[in-house]
Scaffold this active site. Structure first.
Site, PDB file in Angstrom:
ATOM      1  N   TYR A 253       2.966   9.905  -0.653  1.00 61.17           N
ATOM      2  CA  TYR A 253       4.110   9.402   0.106  1.00 61.17           C
ATOM      3  C   TYR A 253       5.459   9.714  -0.554  1.00 61.17           C
ATOM      4  O   TYR A 253       6.501   9.570   0.087  1.00 61.17           O
ATOM      5  CB  TYR A 253       3.992   7.888   0.311  1.00 61.17           C
TER       6      TYR A 253
ATOM      7  N   ASP B 148       0.837  -1.202   0.000  1.00 57.73           N
ATOM      8  CA  ASP B 148       0.000   0.000   0.000  1.00 57.73           C
ATOM      9  C   ASP B 148       0.869   1.247   0.000  1.00 57.73           C
ATOM     10  O   ASP B 148       1.726   1.427   0.868  1.00 57.73           O
ATOM     11  CB  ASP B 148      -0.897   0.002   1.243  1.00 57.73           C
TER      12      ASP B 148
ATOM     13  N   LYS C  99      -3.029   5.901  -4.442  1.00 59.02           N
ATOM     14  CA  LYS C  99      -4.123   6.816  -4.092  1.00 59.02           C
ATOM     15  C   LYS C  99      -3.949   8.148  -4.807  1.00 59.02           C
ATOM     16  O   LYS C  99      -2.828   8.627  -4.974  1.00 59.02           O
ATOM     17  CB  LYS C  99      -4.160   7.056  -2.574  1.00 59.02           C
TER      18      LYS C  99
ATOM     19  N   HIS D  55      -7.705   9.455  -1.827  1.00 61.25           N
ATOM     20  CA  HIS D  55      -6.960   9.470  -0.563  1.00 61.25           C
ATOM     21  C   HIS D  55      -7.717  10.164   0.555  1.00 61.25           C
ATOM     22  O   HIS D  55      -7.774   9.671   1.688  1.00 61.25           O
ATOM     23  CB  HIS D  55      -5.602  10.140  -0.776  1.00 61.25           C
TER      24      HIS D  55
END
Length: 353
Positions: A103, A98, A132, A165
């Site tokens: 990120y 994930d 996401k 997200h």
């Protein structure tokens, strides 16, 4: 196309603040009585090393492994550590990974996956990968652009799961957290139903096998589900979920709609979140968790993961320590070593090699 030239703007505090806005309440009842009941089933903790992890069937017919590897990391963790951790996780046996555009580590994750494909450890179809779309890309015309950027970084032709997200549109642009001259976040005006239609197009195009949401509450989910001419329901809702934040009402609603709940922060909230009291108890230091772990010769983290899996919640375990990566995955094998009949009754499918 949006690119980021300054990664220092990446801020988990800002993200946590946005997630905080989606919360219907700050406190949920602790569900440790459930954990205490685990002491009644010691036979389910027996050692087993040859069973593949169980998967849950999504409402579009695809399967998602019940135990996943989370990859979000604070700035102090070097990107190279994320790449190494993903390779170690694949070697241990993880197949569900994930991540997210937010990120800023999908390039490293992609390299790790490609290296393990190249050395014959896995095939692409063995990997279940989640990404996401971030809040700055929630305008319908930008959703696929975001996904295509992620795919290029990952060196993949599709993701297995693509999520919205956060249900909070932000001003499009290069900044992850756009702010005005007063330091306030700049929001955007976007109909999330229109965003969802763009997500459906990503699925139709084959760029994403399944689509879902993250950090959505009950009412926000209903907005999508009640949308006229809905083509695909969200297959999952990924939210923070752990014994101190059990999400029991949201879980009940998701189950009623055939939507899988996925738990991030399954091992406890990050104490660095600015809206959390510094006096809050640390989940993995909880005496009940510790007592159960000691009795069964497991770690508190393994017990916290079992708590989610036994409720039918997909759990994301995050660690950059090789020993803990192995411990958490081995526990997944232990959990799914209970009888096939029990697993079938829980609506799971045991993968066989």
């Amino acid at each position: 196309m949006f690119v980021f030239s300054n990664t220092s703007i990446f801020s988990f505090i800002a993200f946590d603040s946005l997630v905080y806005l989606t919360r219907s309440s700050l406190v949920q009842d602790c569900d440790l009585e459930f954990l205490i009941s685990l002491n009644k089933k010691p036979e389910e903790w027996k050692e087993m090393s040859s069973v593949k992890l169980c998967s849950v069937k999504l409402n579009d017919g695809f399967f998602m492994p019940m135990l996943g590897f989370g990859t979000s990391a604070p700035n102090k963790v070097a990107k190279s550590e994320v790449e190494e951790a993903v390779m170690k996780a694949i070697d241990v046996g993880y197949r569900h990974f994930d991540s997210a555009y937010l990120y800023l580590n999908e390039e490293e994750i992609g390299r790790a996956i490609q290296k393990k494909i190249a050395d014959g450890s896995v095939k692409r179809e063995d990997i279940f990968y989640t990404s996401k779309v971030w809040g700055t890309f929630l305008r319908p015309e930008l959703v696929q652009t975001s996904l295509e950027i992620s795919l290029r970084k990952l060196q993949l032709s599709y993701v297995d799961l693509y999520l919205i997200h956060i249900p909070i549109p932000l001003k499009p642009g290069e900044e992850l957290f756009p702010k005005d001259e007063h330091g306030e976040l700049i929001f955007d005006t976007v109909d999330l139903c229109a965003t969802w239609e763009a997500m459906e197009k990503c699925k139709d195009s084959g760029l994403a096998k399944s689509i879902g949401v993250s950090n959505f509450n009950h009412k926000q989910l209903e907005r999508i589900l009640d949308k006229p001419s809905l083509k695909y329901k969200p297959v999952c809702n990924q939210v923070e979920c752990q014994p101190y934040l059990n999400q029991s009402k949201l879980l009940e609603f998701c189950k009623s709609q055939d939507i899988v709940l996925t738990a991030y922060a399954a091992l406890g909230s990050n104490s660095g979140k600015e809206w959390l009291s510094k006096n809050n108890p640390v989940l993995l230091e909880d005496p009940v968790l510790s007592a159960i772990a000691a009795r069964h010769r497991r770690t508190p983290a393994q017990v916290a993961l079992r708590y989610q899996l036994q409720r039918g919640v997909v759990a994301l375990a995050k660690s950059f320590n090789e020993e803990r990566i192995r411990e958490n995955f081995q526990y997944g094998l232990d959990f799914f070593s209970c009888g096939m009949k029990e697993l079938d009754e829980m609506g799971f499918r045991l993968e066989r090699g």
